[in-house]
Design an enzyme around this catalytic site. Structure first.
Site, PDB file in Angstrom:
ATOM      1  N   GLY A 162       1.274   1.451  -8.109  1.00 56.10           N
ATOM      2  CA  GLY A 162       2.548   1.497  -7.292  1.00 56.10           C
ATOM      3  C   GLY A 162       2.229   1.543  -5.611  1.00 56.10           C
ATOM      4  N   ASP A 163       3.128   1.729  -4.842  1.00 54.80           N
ATOM      5  CA  ASP A 163       3.444   1.715  -3.495  1.00 54.80           C
ATOM      6  C   ASP A 163       2.383   0.480  -2.450  1.00 54.80           C
ATOM      7  OD1 ASP A 163       4.849   4.024  -3.563  1.00 54.80           O
ATOM      8  OD2 ASP A 163       3.058   5.056  -4.031  1.00 54.80           O
ATOM      9  N   GLU A 164       2.362  -0.553  -3.144  1.00 53.59           N
ATOM     10  CA  GLU A 164       1.323  -1.652  -2.779  1.00 53.59           C
ATOM     11  C   GLU A 164       2.149  -2.367  -1.542  1.00 53.59           C
ATOM     12  OE1 GLU A 164       2.671  -1.161  -5.884  1.00 53.59           O
ATOM     13  OE2 GLU A 164       0.848  -1.336  -7.085  1.00 53.59           O
ATOM     14  N   LYS A 198       5.935  -3.219  -2.020  1.00 48.80           N
ATOM     15  CA  LYS A 198       6.771  -4.130  -2.534  1.00 48.80           C
ATOM     16  C   LYS A 198       8.001  -4.245  -1.962  1.00 48.80           C
ATOM     17  CE  LYS A 198       6.412  -1.653  -6.202  1.00 48.80           C
ATOM     18  NZ  LYS A 198       5.138  -0.776  -5.956  1.00 48.80           N
ATOM     19  N   LYS A 213       8.490  -4.026   1.502  1.00 44.78           N
ATOM     20  CA  LYS A 213       8.536  -5.185   2.699  1.00 44.78           C
ATOM     21  C   LYS A 213       8.348  -6.377   2.056  1.00 44.78           C
ATOM     22  CE  LYS A 213       4.985  -6.713   5.674  1.00 44.78           C
ATOM     23  NZ  LYS A 213       4.284  -6.756   6.855  1.00 44.78           N
ATOM     24  N   GLY A 247      10.004   4.178  -4.490  1.00 48.41           N
ATOM     25  CA  GLY A 247      10.433   4.361  -3.115  1.00 48.41           C
ATOM     26  C   GLY A 247       9.911   3.107  -2.520  1.00 48.41           C
ATOM     27  N   HIS A 248      10.710   2.162  -2.023  1.00 51.87           N
ATOM     28  CA  HIS A 248      10.462   0.876  -1.365  1.00 51.87           C
ATOM     29  C   HIS A 248      10.701   0.657   0.090  1.00 51.87           C
ATOM     30  CE1 HIS A 248      10.353  -1.287  -5.729  1.00 51.87           C
ATOM     31  NE2 HIS A 248       9.583  -0.129  -5.595  1.00 51.87           N
ATOM     32  N   GLN A 298       6.805   0.623  -9.412  1.00 53.26           N
ATOM     33  CA  GLN A 298       5.792   0.845  -9.834  1.00 53.26           C
ATOM     34  C   GLN A 298       4.642  -0.160  -9.782  1.00 53.26           C
ATOM     35  OE1 GLN A 298       8.836   2.242 -11.796  1.00 53.26           O
ATOM     36  NE2 GLN A 298       8.789   3.454 -10.304  1.00 53.26           N
ATOM     37  N   THR A 328       4.278   5.909 -15.847  1.00 52.16           N
ATOM     38  CA  THR A 328       5.595   5.938 -16.069  1.00 52.16           C
ATOM     39  C   THR A 328       6.134   5.652 -17.425  1.00 52.16           C
ATOM     40  OG1 THR A 328       7.580   5.469 -14.771  1.00 52.16           O
ATOM     41  CG2 THR A 328       6.255   3.689 -14.919  1.00 52.16           C
TER      42      THR A 328
HETATM   43  P1  GDP Z   1       6.345   0.212  -2.416  1.00 50.28           P
HETATM   44  O1  GDP Z   1       6.716   1.208  -3.252  1.00 50.28           O
HETATM   45  O2  GDP Z   1       5.433  -0.959  -3.123  1.00 50.28           O
HETATM   46  O3  GDP Z   1       7.562  -0.512  -1.973  1.00 50.28           O
HETATM   47  O4  GDP Z   1       5.572   0.733  -1.243  1.00 50.28           O
HETATM   48  P2  GDP Z   1       6.032   2.036  -0.422  1.00 50.28           P
HETATM   49  O5  GDP Z   1       7.215   1.530   0.681  1.00 50.28           O
HETATM   50  O6  GDP Z   1       5.975   3.154  -1.120  1.00 50.28           O
HETATM   51  O7  GDP Z   1       4.645   2.244   0.388  1.00 50.28           O
HETATM   52  C1  GDP Z   1       4.074   1.374   1.118  1.00 50.28           C
HETATM   53  C2  GDP Z   1       3.919   1.650   2.588  1.00 50.28           C
HETATM   54  O8  GDP Z   1       3.073   1.191   3.460  1.00 50.28           O
HETATM   55  C3  GDP Z   1       5.216   1.858   3.465  1.00 50.28           C
HETATM   56  O9  GDP Z   1       5.289   2.836   4.054  1.00 50.28           O
HETATM   57  C4  GDP Z   1       5.417   0.661   4.336  1.00 50.28           C
HETATM   58  O10 GDP Z   1       6.014   0.591   5.343  1.00 50.28           O
HETATM   59  C5  GDP Z   1       3.627   0.454   4.760  1.00 50.28           C
HETATM   60  N1  GDP Z   1       3.271  -0.763   4.671  1.00 50.28           N
HETATM   61  C6  GDP Z   1       3.534  -1.962   4.038  1.00 50.28           C
HETATM   62  N2  GDP Z   1       2.740  -3.038   4.248  1.00 50.28           N
HETATM   63  C7  GDP Z   1       1.825  -2.586   5.421  1.00 50.28           C
HETATM   64  C8  GDP Z   1       0.818  -3.061   6.105  1.00 50.28           C
HETATM   65  O11 GDP Z   1       0.500  -4.142   5.954  1.00 50.28           O
HETATM   66  N3  GDP Z   1       0.261  -2.314   6.833  1.00 50.28           N
HETATM   67  C9  GDP Z   1       0.417  -0.981   6.923  1.00 50.28           C
HETATM   68  N4  GDP Z   1      -0.251  -0.317   7.896  1.00 50.28           N
HETATM   69  N5  GDP Z   1       1.480  -0.435   6.366  1.00 50.28           N
HETATM   70  C10 GDP Z   1       2.253  -1.122   5.595  1.00 50.28           C
HETATM   71  P1  IMO Z   2       7.032   2.441  -6.343  1.00 54.49           P
HETATM   72  O1  IMO Z   2       8.124   1.438  -7.136  1.00 54.49           O
HETATM   73  C1  IMO Z   2       3.721   5.127  -7.080  1.00 54.49           C
HETATM   74  C2  IMO Z   2       3.895   7.814 -10.536  1.00 54.49           C
HETATM   75  C3  IMO Z   2       4.183   9.243 -10.458  1.00 54.49           C
HETATM   76  C4  IMO Z   2       3.533   9.935 -11.607  1.00 54.49           C
HETATM   77  C5  IMO Z   2       3.587   8.710 -12.746  1.00 54.49           C
HETATM   78  C6  IMO Z   2       5.051   9.234 -13.668  1.00 54.49           C
HETATM   79  O2  IMO Z   2       7.506   3.059  -5.066  1.00 54.49           O
HETATM   80  O3  IMO Z   2       5.844   1.868  -6.314  1.00 54.49           O
HETATM   81  P2  IMO Z   2       7.605   9.177 -13.369  1.00 54.49           P
HETATM   82  O4  IMO Z   2       8.429   9.887 -12.247  1.00 54.49           O
HETATM   83  O5  IMO Z   2       7.704   7.828 -13.443  1.00 54.49           O
HETATM   84  O6  IMO Z   2       7.747   9.785 -14.736  1.00 54.49           O
HETATM   85  O7  IMO Z   2       6.280   9.538 -12.767  1.00 54.49           O
HETATM   86  O8  IMO Z   2       4.222   7.496 -12.028  1.00 54.49           O
HETATM   87  N1  IMO Z   2       5.061   6.888  -9.843  1.00 54.49           N
HETATM   88  C7  IMO Z   2       4.834   6.236  -8.839  1.00 54.49           C
HETATM   89  N2  IMO Z   2       3.735   6.050  -8.126  1.00 54.49           N
HETATM   90  N3  IMO Z   2       4.866   4.452  -7.002  1.00 54.49           N
HETATM   91  C8  IMO Z   2       5.874   4.749  -7.616  1.00 54.49           C
HETATM   92  O9  IMO Z   2       7.120   3.562  -7.487  1.00 54.49           O
HETATM   93  C9  IMO Z   2       5.951   5.509  -8.555  1.00 54.49           C
HETATM   94  N4  IMO Z   2       6.904   5.676  -9.655  1.00 54.49           N
HETATM   95  C10 IMO Z   2       6.232   6.735 -10.628  1.00 54.49           C
HETATM   96  O10 IMO Z   2       3.662   9.772  -9.149  1.00 54.49           O
HETATM   97  O11 IMO Z   2       1.974   9.866 -11.415  1.00 54.49           O
HETATM   98 MG    MG Z   3       6.637   3.118  -3.138  1.00 54.98          MG
END
Ligand code: GDP
Ligand code: IMO
Ligand code: MG
Length: 421
Positions: A11-13, A15, A17, A39-40, A221, A236
């Site tokens: 997760g949090d790659e 997505k 952006k 959280g995107h 995720q 998840t």
């Molecule tokens: P998602 O859940 O996959 O949409 O990712 P998140 O939004 O939770 O987390 C990604 C974080 O990295 C966010 O704070 C973005 O603003 C930030 N981000 C995305 N791409 C880049 C990048 O290329 N460089 C940096 N420094 N931050 C980035």
């Molecule tokens: P995005 O879409 C990162 C993780 C939680 C926990 C496990 C199970 O922003 O990438 P849950 O609430 O789904 O029962 O939690 O999965 N987790 C994530 N980690 N990014 C997410 O979403 C996540 N959604 C759930 O931290 O380890």
């Molecule tokens: Mg996220």
């Protein structure tokens, strides 16, 4: 046709952006699973926005944003989010659609999530406490309430029946917090939800495809958090992989064309569970600080480590990834040396496969080292300007995964993206 964007790690790659970046090329942006655990993040007019329920195409004009049947929906979060995007001038009444088959997260689902996590002590999953697992349990247990049920005159009695069932569970957990305020805002949010475009999602999206519209399916995720293929039980509760697009939107597999997989240039995980390349040292801390690696939903510090090509190879295989996006490359700008995990030593035997239940095994990553580029790359616009060391790093990843890195994100800004040849 349908293209898919999904995360290949935990997760949090990035997505949010990347979906926002690609959205102008599509007519429909559809979330197919997950809920407010997501959280995107994206930037609009220079302001940071974190979306939990609404698809990340919402800021692009004349797009349809669909919350699919595979999603679990927290009406309170949705209402709040609609209000916050409206403040930017988004007309969500025109651009947001919700499948009638989408399951609702009830206040008691959140309570059960909380009570269940509190009862597990050190074995806890590290859930986001948004009620995700209890809501999906009620879906597969055939108890859940769906968005379409809101229009049923028996909705309240169905709710009360389910609430009583949940109360028994909560009593077992000795959970005695007062959730009456949660229920109050829940019923208020349901009234709001009723005013939105509630559609028969599978006809809605297939009609769109039939009429030549382009669909982008947005994952939440990551593949290693998939309920089947992730690091179970530290996962998840939904299908985060390409297969989830079929069941989460009602799209036939042969309609899917490109599968765009996102990986960070390194790796993070939030919550508990195995993470073979985790760095518990200064380098891990350095990445956390320069990458601002704190959860977008819960604010928790993310665990940081090196990129894991064994896990990525697995994710590419399961998802049928056709192209890669590498995000947060700039976060590695100051590192002297970079490491890439290319195999694992499991009980002293080398393997390139992700083993069943990693946490039970003696496991060690085997690394290949690369020189860092030690250059600020955040202003680079063209692939021909990237440092040589970075090109070597990316080329190696391309070779091992057999899938090309087509885009490199070099900062959080919408325009900070380099297209590879
Ligand atoms: P998602 O859940 O996959 O949409 O990712 P998140 O939004 O939770 O987390 C990604 C974080 O990295 C966010 O704070 C973005 O603003 C930030 N981000 C995305 N791409 C880049 C990048 O290329 N460089 C940096 N420094 N931050 C980035
Ligand atoms: P995005 O879409 C990162 C993780 C939680 C926990 C496990 C199970 O922003 O990438 P849950 O609430 O789904 O029962 O939690 O999965 N987790 C994530 N980690 N990014 C997410 O979403 C996540 N959604 C759930 O931290 O380890
Ligand atoms: Mg996220």
């Amino acid at each position: 046709m349908v293209d898919v964007i999904l995360g290949l790690q935990w997760g949090d790659e990035g997505k949010g952006k990347i979906v926002d970046y690609f959205a102008p090329n599509y007519d429909v942006i559809a979330r197919f699973q997950g809920g407010p655990n997501a959280g995107h993040t994206l930037y609009y007019e220079g302001k940071k926005i974190v979306l939990h329920q609404i698809p990340s195409g919402i800021f692009r004009e004349n797009k349809i944003n669909l919350i699919g049947n595979g999603v679990v929906l927290d009406a309170v979060t949705l209402k709040r989010e609609c209000e916050s995007v409206a403040a930017f001038g988004v007309d969500y009444k025109k651009s947001l659609f919700i499948s009638e088959r989408t399951h609702l997260i009830l206040p008691t689902h959140r309570a059960i999530d909380r009570a269940s996590e509190a009862s597990t002590g050190i074995d806890k999953i590290g859930s986001t406490l948004k009620g995700i697992s209890p809501a999906y349990m009620d879906k597969t247990g055939r108890n859940g309430l769906r968005v379409g049920d809101l229009l049923d005159k028996n909705f309240v009695s169905k709710y009360i029946k389910l609430r009583l069932k949940h109360q028994k569970l909560l009593d077992n957990f000795a959970f005695n917090e007062d959730i009456s305020s949660w229920e109050e805002e829940f019923f208020e949010a349901l009234e709001f939800l009723k005013t939105l475009n509630i559609v028969n999602g599978e006809y809605f999206i297939n009609d769109a495809i039939q009429s030549g519209k382009k669909v982008l399916a947005e994952g939440a995720q990551g593949s290693m958090l998939d309920v089947d293929f992730g690091t179970f039980p530290y996962v998840t509760s939904s299908s985060t992989v390409t297969a989830g697009v079929g069941s989460g939107l009602g799209i036939a597999p042969h309609k899917i064309r490109e599968v765009i997989g996102i990986t960070k240039a390194y790796c993070t995980r939030v919550g508990s569970g195995p993470f073979p390349t985790e760095l518990l040292d200064e380098t891990g801390e350095q990445i956390r600080v320069s990458g601002n690696e704190f959860g977008s939903t819960t604010g928790r510090p993310r665990r940081c480590g090196w990129i894991d090509l064994v896990a990525l190879n697995f994710a590419c295989m399961i998802n049928g990834v056709t192209q890669l996006v590498m995000t947060k490359a700039d976060v590695l700008d100051n590192l002297e040396t970079l490491k890439v995990c290319e195999s694992y030593l499991v009980n002293d035997v080398e393997t390139k496969q992700v083993p069943f239940q990693m946490e039970r095994l003696k496991m060690e990553p085997v690394y290949k080292e690369f020189s860092g580029w030690k250059t600020n790359i955040t202003a680079i616009k063209s692939f021909s300007d990237i440092p040589g060391e970075m090109e070597i790093y990316i080329k190696y990843i391309n070779e091992v995964l057999g899938v090309p890195v087509k885009f490199i994100s070099n900062g959080p800004g919408t325009d900070q993206i380099i297209v590879a040849p």
